[in-house]
Design an enzyme around this catalytic site. Structure first.
Site, short mmCIF file in Angstrom:
data_model
loop_
_atom_site.label_atom_id
_atom_site.label_comp_id
_atom_site.label_asym_id
_atom_site.label_seq_id
_atom_site.Cartn_x
_atom_site.Cartn_y
_atom_site.Cartn_z
CB CYS A 20 -0.92 0.00 1.22
SG CYS A 20 -0.02 -0.02 2.80
CG ASP A 402 -3.81 7.58 -40.80
OD1 ASP A 402 -4.01 8.46 -41.64
OD2 ASP A 402 -2.90 6.74 -40.87
#
Length: 712
Positions: A20, A402
């Site tokens: 943590c 594209d």
């Protein structure tokens, strides 16, 4: 793993017990001021520590020993630390001891033993179970001047005990210590995707050295080493096939469902599975720098990048926890002082309130879900650079594509070879004759269209005719001498404008083919064309299905291309694209993306990650296609699709929306539980055990809900 620069050395270590943010801060405090340490990065989600240091002032072993003394022993190689077995985990053992003492104290009380005995057992249970989170609360308060959830729980336990409710205090400590003990196992579950990626590459490689075949650890592979991959084996690092042909299963890296044929000259990637043939491969990357290693590194970094909602919740938590403690104090003292209410009643309610209002479930609801999502996406060939991009993907309403290399393969192919029935040579050529002449001229050219013509001739087994005096005609085509005559190959404009030859005989065919999005090349001499060759950049096989799926998600699809409008519109019609913007320069694409963002809000731009870099940067989310093995594409985009597959974009959008749904469910559940518990606490309806149970149950439900994102 260590890497060296001119003045410093970098050491990457996976360590145990790093579960943590608090553990990360312990490491940072413990290594602060260590001689020779230049920079420290801690990745708690990946249990990884990266140390940059001066090798003249300290060493690998000294830094590793320092981490061991801090309680975070480094692991061997690139192995992730496994959480300790429950019977060897100090947090589990202290929590279990606390529970046993609580139970014994309760049974002793039922048996009529004097109260000080049971109270003493409860006190020991509180000290035992609260050791770890109580110490964490004090460290946060002293070193970081922060009031966290651990301090709220510690305060509630102490106050309850002081009020003569030692049993309730012990129950609070026991139940909260269970969630603290489970934290390491929860974090380990979210690391399963990284562990799966690490397990893809084999531990050993069969290498040819000094004329002999020897097995070496994959970490010892060097660039230009030649290694051998037998059928069914995983490929140890990236390389180029030198000898052999085989089908390679690239699904572990790119998510492709169909094996890809590999032959000499083709790239192979670490972690992919060789099929039926034996391959000899020249290594192009070391093990530490190959595709799998890069993906793992980027997933680890992505898991530390927090989304907007996560950052908001964390900021909220930093202010919320002190506010809860302050309100609890006011709740305890104001009613008795201002209204003469019983002190015991309101101190009890204040204690219950502090537990009820603790934001555990709220704070954990977002990060655990996002971390699970990032790992799952990487396992399925989609690399998302951080939680913020998961959030943005979920909001995308327009996808700008594209054309070349995205909707199409980016490799032009000959589609038609049409000789004229009445050419200037007095007879009709066969398609094979026309293609032999065209290939003879074009094999001297490096133009993509020229290479397409030569490939078609090779595929049909047609030998190109020998030509001489080749000369490129920029912007128009090329010319060469064939049997003493000059042959031209190029655009219709070359014959009309430069040679002054009418092309009326093929006008209708030219317009028809151009209307289909094909580029038309004429072959002939100064008297006129002998025939024409049509070339087109082929559409990706699943482009139509992918775009249909985007429409089902309610996403508008537009094409941004530098190609001519006629070709762009023809391809757009074929695959179902909504709008087309053609003849765009790179700066025009950027402007169009900006315009789409202003009109629709959130725009994803999909390109190759190199030529489209400015447009990718301008979009809300930039997505690079076919990023496997392409360093620039991996670095440029916010999201990298590891294979040339538009359906991976659909998967990414669906995953992001599903993630957002889970996050919203968790937030709603957390807020509802906290709201109900707070109201019940203030009203005096809920006792301390009920508040603790409600708090812990909601936390475990949220964790379980977030871990659903580990499923593909």
């Amino acid at each position: 793993m260590a890497t060296t620069t001119e003045r410093s050395k970098q050491l990457d270590l996976y360590v145990a017990n790093l579960d943590c943010e608090h553990d990360a801060r312990v490491i940072e405090r413990g290594l602060d001021g260590v001689p020779g340490l230049i920079e420290l990065k801690v990745y708690p989600k990946a249990a990884k520590v990266v140390l940059t240091y001066d090798p003249e002032r300290t060493s690998d072993e000294a830094l590793k020993e320092k981490l061991r003394r801090l309680g975070f022993p480094p692991q061997r190689g690139r192995a992730l630390a496994e959480p300790p077995k429950p019977w060897r985990n100090p947090k589990v053992l202290t929590s279990a001891a606390s529970g046993v003492l609580l139970l014994v104290g309760w049974l002793v009380g039922l048996a009529g033993v004097p109260e000080p005995v049971s109270t003493g057992l409860y006190l020991v249970a509180i000290v035992t179970g609260g050791y770890f989170f109580g110490r964490e609360a004090i460290e946060e308060l002293i070193f970081e001047r922060a009031i966290g959830i651990e301090l709220l729980m510690s305060t509630a336990a102490v106050v309850a005990t002081a009020m003569g409710q030692a049993a309730e205090g012990a129950m609070l400590v026991f139940l909260y210590s269970i969630s603290e003990a489970a934290e390491g196992y929860t974090e380990d579950k979210t690391r399963s995707a990284i562990r799966a990626l690490m397990d893809l590459a084999p531990k050993m490689a069969l290498v040819r050295r000094d004329g002999r075949e020897v097995e070496i650890p994959v970490e010892e592979l060097a660039v230009d080493d030649v290694f051998i991959v037998k059928p069914g084996q995983a490929i140890p690092t990236d390389g180029v096939v030198l000898v052999g042909e085989s089908n390679v299963n690239q699904a572990p890296v790119t998510g492709e469902s169909v094996p890809v044929e590999k032959k000499p000259g083709d790239m192979v990637f670490a972690g992919t599975i060789n099929g039926e043939g034996v391959l000899e491969v020249r290594a192009t990357k070391t093990f530490a720098d190959n595709t799998i290693a890069r993906i793992i590194q980027m997933v680890e970094e992505a898991q530390e990048r927090k989304g907007k909602s996560q950052r908001f919740i964390e900021r909220f938590g930093r202010r919320y926890s002190p506010a809860v403690l302050l309100f609890g104090v006011l709740l305890a003292v104001v009613p008795p002082l201002a209204f003469g209410a019983p002190w015991e009643t309101w101190i009890t309610r204040a204690t219950v309130f502090i537990v009820a209002a603790a934001p555990c479930a709220l704070v954990i609801s977002i990060p655990i879900t996002l971390v699970a999502t990032l790992g799952t996406a990487a396992r399925n060939g989609v690399l998302i650079k951080g939680g913020m991009y998961v959030e943005e993907l979920a909001k995308v309403r327009v996808v700008a594509l594209d054309k070349t290399g995205t909707v199409t393969r980016g490799e032009p192919e000959v589609t038609d070879v049409l000789p004229l029935r009445d050419g200037p040579i007095g007879r009709a050529m066969s398609p094979q004759e026309l293609l032999a002449i065209a290939a003879g001229v074009e094999r001297r050219s490096e133009h993509p269209l020229a290479r397409a013509v030569v490939r078609r001739a090779e595929d049909e087994g047609i030998a190109p005719l020998e030509v001489s005096d080749f000369r490129a005609l920029p912007g128009a085509g090329a010319m060469a001498r064939l049997d003493g005559a000059t042959v031209y190959i190029g655009s219709p404009d070359l014959f009309q404008s430069r040679l002054g030859v009418a092309v009326d005989a093929v006008r209708e065919e030219i317009e028809r083919l151009q209307g289909e999005g094909k580029t038309v090349v004429l072959v002939g001499d100064e008297r006129g064309p002998w025939g024409l060759v049509a070339i087109r950049d082929t559409i990706r096989p699943n482009a139509r299905q992918a775009i249909a799926a985007l429409h089902e998600l309610g996403v508008k699809v537009v094409m941004l291309t530098g190609d001519n409008a006629r070709t762009a519109h023809a391809i757009a019609r074929e695959v179902g694209i909504d709008e087309v913007y053609a003849d765009l320069k790179p700066e025009d694409k950027v402007a169009k993306v900006r315009e789409l963002a202003q009109q629709y809000g959130h725009v994803a731009m999909v390109g190759d990650g190199v030529n489209d870099a400015p447009a990718l940067a301008e979009a809300t989310v930039g997505v690079a296609m076919g990023a496997a093995g392409t360093d620039v594409a991996l670095e440029t985009a916010d999201v990298a699709l590891m294979t040339d597959d538009l359906e991976k974009l659909v998967y990414a959008l669906r995953l992001a929306r599903r993630t957002q749904g889970v996050v919203n469910q968790n937030l709603a559940l957390s807020a509802a539980v906290i709201g109900a518990l707070v109201v019940g606490a203030i009203a005096g309806v809920f006792t301390l055990p009920i508040a603790v149970l409600g708090h812990e149950i909601s936390e475990f439900v949220v964790i379980g809900s977030g871990l659903r994102m580990l499923r593909s």
